[in-house]
Design a protein around this motif. Structure first.
Motif, short mmCIF file in Angstrom:
data_model
loop_
_atom_site.label_atom_id
_atom_site.label_comp_id
_atom_site.label_asym_id
_atom_site.label_seq_id
_atom_site.Cartn_x
_atom_site.Cartn_y
_atom_site.Cartn_z
N SER A 38 -8.00 -3.81 -0.88
CA SER A 38 -8.33 -2.42 -1.20
C SER A 38 -7.12 -1.55 -0.89
O SER A 38 -6.20 -1.98 -0.19
CB SER A 38 -9.56 -1.95 -0.42
OG SER A 38 -9.31 -2.00 0.97
N GLU A 39 -7.13 -0.33 -1.38
CA GLU A 39 -6.01 0.58 -1.16
C GLU A 39 -5.87 0.87 0.33
O GLU A 39 -6.85 0.98 1.04
CB GLU A 39 -6.23 1.90 -1.91
CG GLU A 39 -6.24 1.75 -3.41
CD GLU A 39 -7.58 1.33 -3.98
OE1 GLU A 39 -8.57 1.25 -3.23
OE2 GLU A 39 -7.65 1.06 -5.19
N ARG A 40 -4.61 0.99 0.78
CA ARG A 40 -4.34 1.24 2.19
C ARG A 40 -3.17 2.20 2.32
O ARG A 40 -2.20 2.13 1.57
CB ARG A 40 -3.94 -0.05 2.91
CG ARG A 40 -5.02 -1.11 2.94
CD ARG A 40 -5.92 -0.88 4.13
NE ARG A 40 -6.80 -2.01 4.33
CZ ARG A 40 -8.08 -2.01 4.01
NH1 ARG A 40 -8.62 -0.95 3.47
NH2 ARG A 40 -8.83 -3.06 4.24
N THR A 41 -3.26 3.10 3.31
CA THR A 41 -2.14 3.97 3.66
C THR A 41 -1.97 3.93 5.16
O THR A 41 -2.85 3.46 5.89
CB THR A 41 -2.40 5.42 3.22
OG1 THR A 41 -3.53 5.92 3.92
CG2 THR A 41 -2.63 5.52 1.72
N ASN A 42 -0.84 4.43 5.63
CA ASN A 42 -0.56 4.48 7.07
C ASN A 42 -0.76 3.12 7.71
O ASN A 42 -1.21 3.02 8.84
CB ASN A 42 -1.45 5.52 7.76
CG ASN A 42 -1.25 6.91 7.21
OD1 ASN A 42 -0.14 7.41 7.23
ND2 ASN A 42 -2.30 7.50 6.68
N GLY A 43 -0.43 2.06 7.00
CA GLY A 43 -0.67 0.71 7.49
C GLY A 43 0.47 0.18 8.33
O GLY A 43 1.52 0.80 8.49
N LEU B 209 -3.41 -5.78 -2.23
CA LEU B 209 -4.29 -5.82 -1.06
C LEU B 209 -5.73 -5.81 -1.56
O LEU B 209 -6.00 -5.37 -2.68
CB LEU B 209 -4.03 -4.61 -0.18
CG LEU B 209 -2.61 -4.47 0.38
CD1 LEU B 209 -2.44 -3.09 1.02
CD2 LEU B 209 -2.32 -5.57 1.37
N ALA C 28 -2.64 -0.21 -3.63
CA ALA C 28 -2.94 -1.55 -3.11
C ALA C 28 -1.83 -2.56 -3.42
O ALA C 28 -1.89 -3.69 -2.97
CB ALA C 28 -4.25 -2.06 -3.70
N ALA D 143 -4.03 6.57 -2.73
CA ALA D 143 -3.72 5.34 -2.00
C ALA D 143 -3.48 4.21 -2.99
O ALA D 143 -4.10 4.14 -4.06
CB ALA D 143 -4.85 5.00 -1.05
N GLY E 16 0.80 -1.22 0.00
CA GLY E 16 0.00 0.00 0.00
C GLY E 16 0.83 1.26 0.00
O GLY E 16 1.92 1.32 -0.57
#
Length: 169
Positions: free
Chosen positions: A151-156, A149, A130, A128, A120
């Protein structure tokens, strides 16, 4: 256990030592090039500085053969970064590694004994992402997209969990 940090630190990245007795903090908003080691009693030492100032980057460590390697990747320094830097145990300087396939920041990072994974984050378009990228082969290795992933993810965040093989049958 609590202790004070030597430097004002924000948006840095932490790398636990192989034996879990210390942590290395890399980069950050106020400490972009600093690399500092701490134990449970506080500050221990300054390590070689990063080549590029970084914040909102990914970092971790893994074994390349018998050697422990610290890695920082991507991040932000007035613009998005795709570069990577590598510090091999015992070295007095960081080395530029193969860049990420795209500029990224605020991504999740996890390592196994022999591989690194980045998931991500924000891409060069500040949207963002994925993608999941894997890296093997030390400083000269390349990053390869190995999946996405859901779905799109940030700050993970990511972690590795050891699961007995009989559970996954």
């Amino acid at each position: 256990m609590a202790f004070d940090l030597k430097h004002q630190t924000q948006s840095a990245c932490a790398i636990p030592s192989d034996d879990s007795t210390s942590v290395i903090l890399t980069g950050g908003y106020y400490t972009q090039n600093l690399v500092t080691r701490y134990t449970d009693t506080g500050f221990v030492e300054e390590l070689p500085p990063l080549l590029e100032g970084r914040m909102y980057h990914a970092c971790g460590s893994y074994h390349h053969g018998e050697t422990m390697v610290q890695v920082v990747a991507g991040g932000y320094d007035g613009g998005l970064l795709s570069s990577t830097e590598w510090l091999v145990d015992g070295s007095d300087h960081w080395t530029v590694g193969h860049p990420l396939p795209r500029a990224l920041y605020d991504m999740a990072f996890v390592s196994t004994d022999t591989s690194l994974f980045i998931m991500g984050g924000y891409g060069g378009d500040y949207n963002a992402r994925a993608e999941v990228y894997s890296h093997t082969g030390g400083v000269d290795g390349e990053w390869t997209m190995v999946g996405e992933l859901p779905s799109e993810r940030t700050n993970g965040a990511a972690t590795m969990v050891m699961v007995p093989s009989n559970i996954c049958q």
